[in-house]
Motif scaffolding. Structure first.
Motif: not given
Lengths: 122, 434
Positions: B404-428
């Protein structure tokens, strides 16, 4: 007057080969086989140049090079670093520390002799 | 339930039945543009629409929604992207995977093997560069070669020398040649594998064994059997190297220990009663959260209970253990998405972190992670930690108090297969980016 070469190297058979080669060219060759006491040896011999191995017992060739370059009396002595550690980083470190020339083992005798002659102004 | 690639399956089934989008949409009471969006995986489907579509396509709704393995698609995509010069039709990966699942699994498996071999090669290179024995051996061999080369040149010099000198240099050369052959032999012996037995390089032997048994080793679950005998029996069936056998023995013992301390006949009813809530179960069984995580990830498969993935990492993020799900892939090497709670937990040991992971292509996974110190802290150095994360896409089957109280996190699996362009954690870079 013959030029004097100080050879600091711990492999006895390499020392023998260097000594034979250089003496045949008319040089006086003085040898020392340990990092410890190497700087004192150089000062006492007062050579025209030094052939210095890097991987020596007790004190490394790089440390000896740095000590020589920091000294008041022998800072400008030509030093040929002769080492089996021939990677780019080793060459770069030796040059930064003030090696006059860097040669890797194994070497061609003719190249070594030519470099020595050039370094002592022959 | 993973729905990302559901649209691809619907489109494939519709085409195989010779139906137009308009026909199928009309039959199901939805508009053709909406069906088009569904087929291109841009819209989710409500229960009623799913049932209508399944009816029109003459398949069971459960089969329709469960057939695809999103992780498989990702693995096939990764394989396609690694072949830069082949111009693989990556925009059709989902369709390919849906139509040829056997070939897709084959490609994914080969890609996994290639990844494992690349990793082994990098590890060996690293070892060679930093291995003091190797460095010393190379130095010795170069010294010998230097003597041999220089002495050979002296002996072959036309200027000649006296017999005594010649004999001395010949002896020197012979001595160095012997030393060189001895050093080379020693190096070979040093790096020779301890056994010629086959080893599995793509996944660990224990992981492979668990996969074969749906992550439930019934032989080790029976409290009446002699556990050591059961372990030995398991090991005898494995063609393993000595090192792998020792690791497998330790892993099987850990499993047996878990099965003994949290017996399945007591744990499973308690888990069902607690809504598979690890926090409640840890309190009830008076044990730590990590033990409950591992137990929940190794239950006998059943349709009415959530499927759990598990990831365990050390303080550097290196994977120590993983259990994947078809719809939720986990990395074997390197880190996953740094935004996952498992990595955040490392900074907050003994404090469980819950989050709803929104994956880039629409899947949702509930994750609970916890880090724990591996040794005593000492001033001024805190203890090193490991972290473990339990994750499930079947969060609807969990105790609602947990999610119920778990926050939602927009995440991926690994950067190379993640399309989230504006991600601050992107390293590749995202490899599919055109």
């Amino acid at each position: 007057m013959s030029k004097t070469i100080a050879v600091i190297e711990d492999e006895p058979f390499i020392i023998e080969a260097l000594q034979f080669l250089l003496e045949r060219e008319g040089f006086v060759v003085m040898t020392h086989s340990d990092g410890a006491g190497a700087v004192e040896f150089i000062k006492s011999v007062n050579p025209d140049m030094v052939i210095l191995d890097n991987m020596l017992p007790t004190i490394s060739g790089m440390q000896i090079l740095e000590t020589v370059r920091a000294s008041n009396t022998i800072a400008t002595l030509p030093i040929l670093m002769l080492t089996a550690k021939g990677q780019k980083k080793d060459r770069s470190a030796a040059e930064q520390a003030g090696a006059s020339l860097f040669m890797t083992k194994p070497f061609a005798n003719a190249d070594l002799v030519a470099n020595v002659r050039r370094m002592v102004g022959l | 339930m993973p729905r990302t690639h559901l649209g691809t399956r619907i489109r494939s089934l519709r085409r195989s039945m010779g139906l137009s989008q308009k026909n199928l949409a009309t039959t199901c009471g939805i508009s053709p543009p909406y069906l088009n969006l569904i087929e291109h995986n841009r819209r989710g489907i409500s229960g009623r629409t799913l049932i209508a579509l399944a009816g029109a396509l003459k398949v069971d709704p459960a089969d329709l929604s469960e057939g695809m393995e999103t992780a498989l698609v990702d693995r096939v995509k990764k394989a396609a992207l690694s072949a830069e010069n082949l111009r693989v039709e990556t925009d059709q990966t989902e369709e390919f995977t849906a139509r040829f699942p056997g070939y897709a699994r084959l490609i994914a498996r080969l890609q996994d093997k290639a990844d494992a071999q690349e990793h082994d090669f990098a590890a060996l290179t690293d070892q060679m560069q930093n291995d003091p024995y190797f460095s010393e051996a190379i130095h010795m061999m170069l010294s010998s070669i230097t003597t041999i080369r220089s002495t050979a040149e002296i002996l072959s010099d036309p200027r000649g020398m006296d017999a005594g000198q010649s004999r001395k240099f010949t002896d020197n050369m012979r001595s160095e040649a012997l030393r060189l052959s001895q050093t080379a032999t020693d190096v070979l012996a040093h790096y020779e594998p301890s056994s010629g037995a086959a080893t599995s390089t793509d996944i660990s032997a224990f992981e492979a064994l668990l996969e074969q048994h749906d992550h439930f080793l019934s032989d080790l679950e029976q409290s009446s059997v002699n556990v050591l005998q059961a372990i030995d029996a398991q090991l005898q069936m494995q063609p393993l190297s000595e090192t792998d056998r020792a690791q497998m023995h330790a892993s099987l013992q850990s499993y047996a220990q878990m099965a003994q301390s949290l017996p399945i006949n007591l744990f499973l009813p308690a888990a069902k009663a607690a809504g598979f809530n690890p926090l409640r179960l840890a309190a009830e069984f008076q044990t730590n959260l990590e033990a409950i995580f591992f137990r929940l990830a190794h239950l006998p498969p059943a349709p009415d209970q959530p499927r759990f993935a598990l990831l365990q990492v050390d303080g550097a993020g290196a994977v120590m253990y993983r259990k994947q799900l078809p719809s939720f892939a986990l990395p074997r090497f390197g880190g996953a998405c740094p935004l996952w709670p498992i990595y955040r937990s490392l900074a907050h040991p003994l404090r469980p972190l819950a989050a709803m992971l929104d994956m880039p292509f629409g899947e949702r996974v509930f994750a609970l992670s916890s880090a724990y110190p591996t040794e005593q802290a000492s001033i001024p150095m805190p203890a090193p930690s490991e972290s473990v994360m339990l994750a499930t896409p079947d969060y609807a089957l969990l105790d609602p108090a947990l999610t119920a109280t778990a926050p939602s996190l927009a995440v991926g699996l690994q950067c190379t297969i993640c399309p989230r362009a504006e991600c601050s954690a992107r390293r590749s870079d995202y490899l599919l980016q055109s």
